[in-house]
Design an enzyme around this catalytic site. Sequence first.
Site, mmCIF file in Angstrom:
data_model
loop_
_atom_site.group_PDB
_atom_site.id
_atom_site.type_symbol
_atom_site.label_atom_id
_atom_site.label_comp_id
_atom_site.label_asym_id
_atom_site.label_seq_id
_atom_site.Cartn_x
_atom_site.Cartn_y
_atom_site.Cartn_z
ATOM 1 C CE LYS A 13 12.262 24.531 10.551
ATOM 2 N NZ LYS A 13 13.216 24.268 9.474
ATOM 3 N NE ARG A 111 21.336 27.795 5.362
ATOM 4 C CZ ARG A 111 20.457 27.093 6.069
ATOM 5 N NH1 ARG A 111 19.158 27.271 5.861
ATOM 6 N NH2 ARG A 111 20.860 26.238 6.971
ATOM 7 C CB SER A 155 25.266 18.484 8.821
ATOM 8 O OG SER A 155 24.144 18.679 7.980
ATOM 9 C CG ASP A 303 17.473 24.083 14.653
ATOM 10 O OD1 ASP A 303 18.434 24.586 14.030
ATOM 11 O OD2 ASP A 303 16.772 23.167 14.176
ATOM 12 N NE ARG A 377 15.253 27.003 14.272
ATOM 13 C CZ ARG A 377 14.112 26.312 14.329
ATOM 14 N NH1 ARG A 377 13.217 26.570 15.264
ATOM 15 N NH2 ARG A 377 13.862 25.329 13.464
HETATM 16 C C1 S3P Z 1 17.647 19.860 10.391
HETATM 17 C C2 S3P Z 1 18.941 19.751 10.779
HETATM 18 C C3 S3P Z 1 19.716 20.830 11.416
HETATM 19 C C4 S3P Z 1 18.818 21.993 11.837
HETATM 20 C C5 S3P Z 1 17.756 22.320 10.842
HETATM 21 C C6 S3P Z 1 16.888 21.115 10.554
HETATM 22 C C7 S3P Z 1 16.975 18.686 9.811
HETATM 23 O O1 S3P Z 1 20.695 21.283 10.528
HETATM 24 O O2 S3P Z 1 19.593 23.141 12.097
HETATM 25 O O3 S3P Z 1 16.940 23.374 11.324
HETATM 26 O O4 S3P Z 1 15.733 18.659 9.734
HETATM 27 O O5 S3P Z 1 17.692 17.751 9.424
HETATM 28 P P1 S3P Z 1 22.072 20.465 10.307
HETATM 29 O O6 S3P Z 1 21.934 19.703 9.062
HETATM 30 O O7 S3P Z 1 23.094 21.520 10.265
HETATM 31 O O8 S3P Z 1 22.229 19.509 11.441
#
Ligand code: S3P
Length: 417
Positions: A13, A111, A155, A303, A377
């Site tokens: 993804k 969010r 993040s 995740d 999830r």
């Molecule tokens: C993601 C980063 C993660 C993850 C999300 C996908 C990404 O979030 O939880 O499902 O593709 O960069 P964070 O930005 O909180 O790390």
Amino acid sequence: MRLSGTFKPPGDKSISHRIALLSLLAKGECVVSNYSTAQDCMTSVHAVNALRGGAVFSGKDLNLSTNGRILTDSVDVDCGNSGTTMRLLMGILAGVSGRFILWGDDSLMKRPMERVAKPLRCMGANISCAPNGTPPVTIDGSKLCGIDYRLPVASAQLKSAVLIAGIQAEGLTRITEPVKSRDHTEHMLEMFGANISFESGAWCVRKSVMELPSVFSVPGDPSSAAFFLCGAAMLDGSEVTAEGILLNPTRVNFLEKLKEMGAQIEIHIEGDSPEPWGSVKSSHSGKLSPCKVTSEELPLLVDEVPILALLATQAHGVSAFQEIGELRIKESDRVAALVSELGKLGAKLEIDGPNLLIYGPTKLRATDGLESFGDHRIAMTLAIARGLTDENVPIRDMSCVSISYPDFFETLRELTL
Ligand code: S3P
């Protein structure tokens, strides 16, 4: 329930989102194989087509065709349930002239987006969120300049937005992270020929012209495979193999946890383009030890916490997930969802300040019904949990699995003995 056999999860993804969205800032033609057709990744394809066009499926391949320019100067983009789409688009559109409004479904509209808007504003972007820092996000694209930025939270979405703005900005953008998070954006920018390097502990990017590779193959999603790999580790007599999955070390820390807990895990690396990928076999091996996840490790398995939490209910002793506040602001409050729904099955979970403790082992028992909270999830975790009860416990709103894994139930049926 027992799980046995071989399966291929959908395309990753995170990588699918990035190849589609980053094409907005690159030139060229690219045939993408194994692009995920999960709802979230299709949201990114629709966003690309709303902004520029040129993202078209031919059979299973996604053909991207771009001259590196966004063709509209005013558009509303529906980001659906996808935080990645919205946050990456913020970094992309911050430097593109025009007015863009980003919104999404009920979950996404709650969010936090201000954490992304803030550094982009320091770069000169004109961005506003709703007063409580949530969408809709309004972007009036403008000229950007580089910043020296230390992420306040680990993040990958926030890091990616700043990196992407950085390749459109005058001067140097330096980014340091408190703890390493997934690094797909860095890899992809490098692959597209962007001016990016890692120096003295910081990612450094400068204004770049980027070109798409002519072909790109998305490895399978380890976060989707995790439901069956962890499922096999907790279900007596189980053994499953995930084929063709991404093995980037920033994504497969959950496999290290499975090994530490005593599951039998075999990893075979079979390729390294665009990132390491291969197959993983997981089998049940009897008694499981507790799962310990530190705050430094959390971004590397963020995740996978829901399914690891379920696994922890079957371990002998106290499992601890440290400082998991970030899980409260995912597609649902995942901490609250795990405590309430696994609790209904008899599991013993306790919130201890910022930490989650799980006391095992517990023989899970059937209950009247479970709630997914529309979170893919949580829904998939509960589907595996239901297997542990050997009863057909109803789970409300299971269709949300299609956000990341449209064939989840089909694969579950195929693997179930
Ligand atoms: C993601 C980063 C993660 C993850 C999300 C996908 C990404 O979030 O939880 O499902 O593709 O960069 P964070 O930005 O909180 O790390």
